[in-house]
Motif scaffolding. Structure first.
Motif, PDB file in Angstrom:
ATOM      1  N   GLY A  45       0.820  -1.200   0.000  1.00 42.36           N
ATOM      2  CA  GLY A  45       0.000   0.000   0.000  1.00 42.36           C
ATOM      3  C   GLY A  45       0.858   1.255   0.000  1.00 42.36           C
ATOM      4  N   LEU A  46       0.327   2.319   0.581  1.00 43.60           N
ATOM      5  CA  LEU A  46       1.030   3.605   0.588  1.00 43.60           C
ATOM      6  C   LEU A  46       2.119   3.684   1.648  1.00 43.60           C
ATOM      7  N   CYS A  47       2.057   2.823   2.651  1.00 43.81           N
ATOM      8  CA  CYS A  47       3.060   2.843   3.732  1.00 43.81           C
ATOM      9  C   CYS A  47       3.162   4.216   4.384  1.00 43.81           C
ATOM     10  N   GLY A  48       2.044   4.889   4.498  1.00 40.40           N
ATOM     11  CA  GLY A  48       2.032   6.175   5.178  1.00 40.40           C
ATOM     12  C   GLY A  48       2.452   7.354   4.330  1.00 40.40           C
ATOM     13  N   HIS A  49       2.776   7.127   3.062  1.00 36.25           N
ATOM     14  CA  HIS A  49       3.199   8.230   2.200  1.00 36.25           C
ATOM     15  C   HIS A  49       2.011   9.124   1.830  1.00 36.25           C
ATOM     16  N   ASP A  50       2.265  10.396   1.692  1.00 40.28           N
ATOM     17  CA  ASP A  50       1.261  11.348   1.258  1.00 40.28           C
ATOM     18  C   ASP A  50       1.357  11.494  -0.255  1.00 40.28           C
ATOM     19  N   TRP A  51       0.629  10.624  -0.960  1.00 37.00           N
ATOM     20  CA  TRP A  51       0.616  10.634  -2.417  1.00 37.00           C
ATOM     21  C   TRP A  51      -0.817  10.908  -2.870  1.00 37.00           C
ATOM     22  N   PRO A  52      -1.170  12.174  -3.092  1.00 37.06           N
ATOM     23  CA  PRO A  52      -2.569  12.542  -3.362  1.00 37.06           C
ATOM     24  C   PRO A  52      -3.201  11.823  -4.541  1.00 37.06           C
ATOM     25  N   ALA A  53      -2.432  11.517  -5.580  1.00 38.12           N
ATOM     26  CA  ALA A  53      -3.004  10.886  -6.768  1.00 38.12           C
ATOM     27  C   ALA A  53      -3.059   9.365  -6.662  1.00 38.12           C
ATOM     28  N   ALA A  54      -2.496   8.808  -5.584  1.00 34.73           N
ATOM     29  CA  ALA A  54      -2.446   7.357  -5.412  1.00 34.73           C
ATOM     30  C   ALA A  54      -3.501   6.909  -4.406  1.00 34.73           C
ATOM     31  N   GLU A  55      -4.045   5.726  -4.619  1.00 31.88           N
ATOM     32  CA  GLU A  55      -5.016   5.171  -3.684  1.00 31.88           C
ATOM     33  C   GLU A  55      -4.767   3.686  -3.498  1.00 31.88           C
ATOM     34  N   GLU A  56      -4.977   3.230  -2.304  1.00 35.15           N
ATOM     35  CA  GLU A  56      -4.812   1.813  -2.023  1.00 35.15           C
ATOM     36  C   GLU A  56      -6.002   1.034  -2.559  1.00 35.15           C
ATOM     37  N   ILE A  57      -5.726  -0.143  -3.087  1.00 37.06           N
ATOM     38  CA  ILE A  57      -6.766  -1.019  -3.591  1.00 37.06           C
ATOM     39  C   ILE A  57      -6.529  -2.422  -3.045  1.00 37.06           C
ATOM     40  N   ARG A  58      -7.556  -3.010  -2.436  1.00 40.58           N
ATOM     41  CA  ARG A  58      -7.402  -4.359  -1.909  1.00 40.58           C
ATOM     42  C   ARG A  58      -7.227  -5.353  -3.049  1.00 40.58           C
ATOM     43  N   LEU A  59      -6.466  -6.399  -2.769  1.00 43.45           N
ATOM     44  CA  LEU A  59      -6.176  -7.382  -3.803  1.00 43.45           C
ATOM     45  C   LEU A  59      -7.444  -7.988  -4.386  1.00 43.45           C
ATOM     46  N   ASP A  60      -8.450  -8.209  -3.541  1.00 44.37           N
ATOM     47  CA  ASP A  60      -9.672  -8.838  -4.029  1.00 44.37           C
ATOM     48  C   ASP A  60     -10.589  -7.866  -4.770  1.00 44.37           C
ATOM     49  N   GLU A  61     -10.179  -6.603  -4.886  1.00 43.13           N
ATOM     50  CA  GLU A  61     -10.973  -5.618  -5.620  1.00 43.13           C
ATOM     51  C   GLU A  61     -10.417  -5.319  -7.011  1.00 43.13           C
ATOM     52  N   LEU A  62      -9.292  -5.928  -7.343  1.00 44.37           N
ATOM     53  CA  LEU A  62      -8.642  -5.592  -8.601  1.00 44.37           C
ATOM     54  C   LEU A  62      -9.466  -6.019  -9.821  1.00 44.37           C
ATOM     55  N   ARG A  63     -10.214  -7.102  -9.709  1.00 46.38           N
ATOM     56  CA  ARG A  63     -11.003  -7.579 -10.845  1.00 46.38           C
ATOM     57  C   ARG A  63     -12.086  -6.583 -11.244  1.00 46.38           C
ATOM     58  N   ASP A  64     -12.498  -5.743 -10.306  1.00 42.68           N
ATOM     59  CA  ASP A  64     -13.592  -4.809 -10.573  1.00 42.68           C
ATOM     60  C   ASP A  64     -13.110  -3.449 -11.051  1.00 42.68           C
ATOM     61  N   GLN A  65     -11.804  -3.286 -11.224  1.00 43.31           N
ATOM     62  CA  GLN A  65     -11.257  -1.985 -11.606  1.00 43.31           C
ATOM     63  C   GLN A  65     -11.033  -1.887 -13.114  1.00 43.31           C
ATOM     64  N   ASP A  66     -11.326  -0.709 -13.652  1.00 41.64           N
ATOM     65  CA  ASP A  66     -10.975  -0.417 -15.038  1.00 41.64           C
ATOM     66  C   ASP A  66      -9.515   0.061 -15.054  1.00 41.64           C
ATOM     67  N   ILE A  67      -8.651  -0.777 -15.567  1.00 44.70           N
ATOM     68  CA  ILE A  67      -7.209  -0.490 -15.550  1.00 44.70           C
ATOM     69  C   ILE A  67      -6.743  -0.208 -16.968  1.00 44.70           C
ATOM     70  N   ASP A  68      -6.107   0.941 -17.147  1.00 38.96           N
ATOM     71  CA  ASP A  68      -5.621   1.323 -18.469  1.00 38.96           C
ATOM     72  C   ASP A  68      -4.208   0.816 -18.738  1.00 38.96           C
ATOM     73  N   LEU A  69      -3.401   0.713 -17.671  1.00 40.86           N
ATOM     74  CA  LEU A  69      -2.011   0.323 -17.850  1.00 40.86           C
ATOM     75  C   LEU A  69      -1.496  -0.329 -16.575  1.00 40.86           C
ATOM     76  N   VAL A  70      -0.716  -1.394 -16.734  1.00 43.86           N
ATOM     77  CA  VAL A  70      -0.036  -2.028 -15.610  1.00 43.86           C
ATOM     78  C   VAL A  70       1.458  -1.731 -15.730  1.00 43.86           C
TER      79      VAL A  70
END
Length: 329
Positions: A45-70
């Motif tokens: 995850g973020l490990c406490g970093h302040d990254w405004p454009a980044a968000e944590e996503i649970r592993l079991d939620e990845l199938r439901d995401q629209d991903i443009d690039l890995v």
């Protein structure tokens, strides 16, 4: 630099290299960072970093995401992405592979994990890495590090060398941790990074070497800036961002001449050599002459800001991201 919201992409990327990620997620996209409960290497995850454009996503939620690039960074992420998202990198979803490391296990005869793939661009972080890896048929390019300028913080009021080395005991000769004690015979050496507290173990401790542990980046920069000179000991790692960050601070550099270091520390910015006596003499000279250290450190900062700025890094990555997403599959 400004980014168009109409071209904002959703990028899946694992948190592998903190300093590099700090620059990468400063772009104008939505960055999905996998997280799990144990916060293991595949779910930090973020490990406490302040990254405004980044968000944590649970592993079991990845199938439901629209991903443009890995953005892949480790060999097993090819399988990991397919299993967790249901999409195969380079086949079902656009992907690129960022290579942070020098070749393993062989210096010039190590085939890259995506070297047999012509559908996943391979992006090296240094020209040296691209030269040394066997890249096979993978399309390759280099995007050099980009550093968010911490400012000219150098004071050099502490007459000691500063170094940043992660896991020095485990990585020992690879990162040149065995050299720290030899350099400490000439000048005090303060070391920061993961596991550096272990350098203080009485059974292992070298006189003159003090391990200070792992600090948050902003605190580390302030501590480093007090040291008179930056010491870079790595034998066989890629270009450490800590070396560039020290140059941004305005620190003079004394570095072991290995991998990319000779190409990023110009003569006016410090001493790079494979001869330990030369390096020890350079350390002693810079520690003894604070004015010289300031002049050399200013040259280091000038070079770093010109060649490793964040805007250039983000611009080059923006081109790659848009090109890969536009091509589709």
């Amino acid at each position: 630099m400004a980014f168009s919201q109409t071209n904002r992409r959703t990028v899946l990327i694992w948190h592998v290299r903190g300093s590099w990620m700090n620059s990468f997620v400063a772009g104008g996209h939505r960055y999905l960072i996998p997280v799990d409960t144990p916060h293991d290497p595949d779910g930090r995850g973020l490990c406490g970093h302040d990254w405004p454009a980044a968000e944590e996503i649970r592993l079991d939620e990845l199938r439901d995401q629209d991903i443009d690039l890995v953005v892949l960074q480790r060999p097993h992420e090819l399988e990991l992405t397919a299993r967790l998202s249901g999409r195969r990198p380079g086949i079902d979803v656009p992907a690129v592979y960022v290579e942070h490391n020098t070749p393993r296990p062989f210096v010039v005869e190590s085939p890259h994990p995506v070297g047999e793939r012509d559908d996943i661009p391979l992006i090296h972080v240094t020209d040296y890495n691209r030269l040394m890896w066997d890249n096979g048929c993978a399309p390759t390019t280099v995007i050099n590090h980009g550093i968010a300028d911490p400012g000219h913080l150098y004071t050099g009021d502490v007459a000691a060398a500063g170094a940043v080395v992660n896991e020095p005991l485990r990585r020992w000769r690879t990162v040149g941790a065995d050299l720290l004690g030899q350099f400490a015979e000439s000048v005090p050496v303060d070391v920061w990074g993961i596991g550096t507290e272990d350098l203080n173990d009485p059974a292992r401790r070298c006189s003159g070497v003090i391990g200070h542990g792992d600090l948050r980046t902003d605190l580390l920069m302030k501590e480093l800036a007090h040291r008179r000179v930056y010491l870079h000991t790595a034998r066989w790692t890629s270009l450490d961002s800590s070396l560039l960050e020290a140059m941004f601070l305005g620190m003079p550099v004394v570095a072991v001449a290995s991998t990319m270091a000779p190409l990023v520390v110009p003569p006016e910015a410090g001493i790079v050599s494979a001869d330990l006596d030369t390096l020890r003499a350079a350390l002693s000279g810079l520690i003894a002459d604070r004015y010289l250290a300031e002049v050399v450190g200013k040259a280091a900062r000038d070079y770093a800001t010109e060649h490793f700025g964040l805007d250039r890094f983000l611009h080059e990555w923006e081109q790659v991201i848009q090109q890969q997403c536009a091509a589709g599959l």
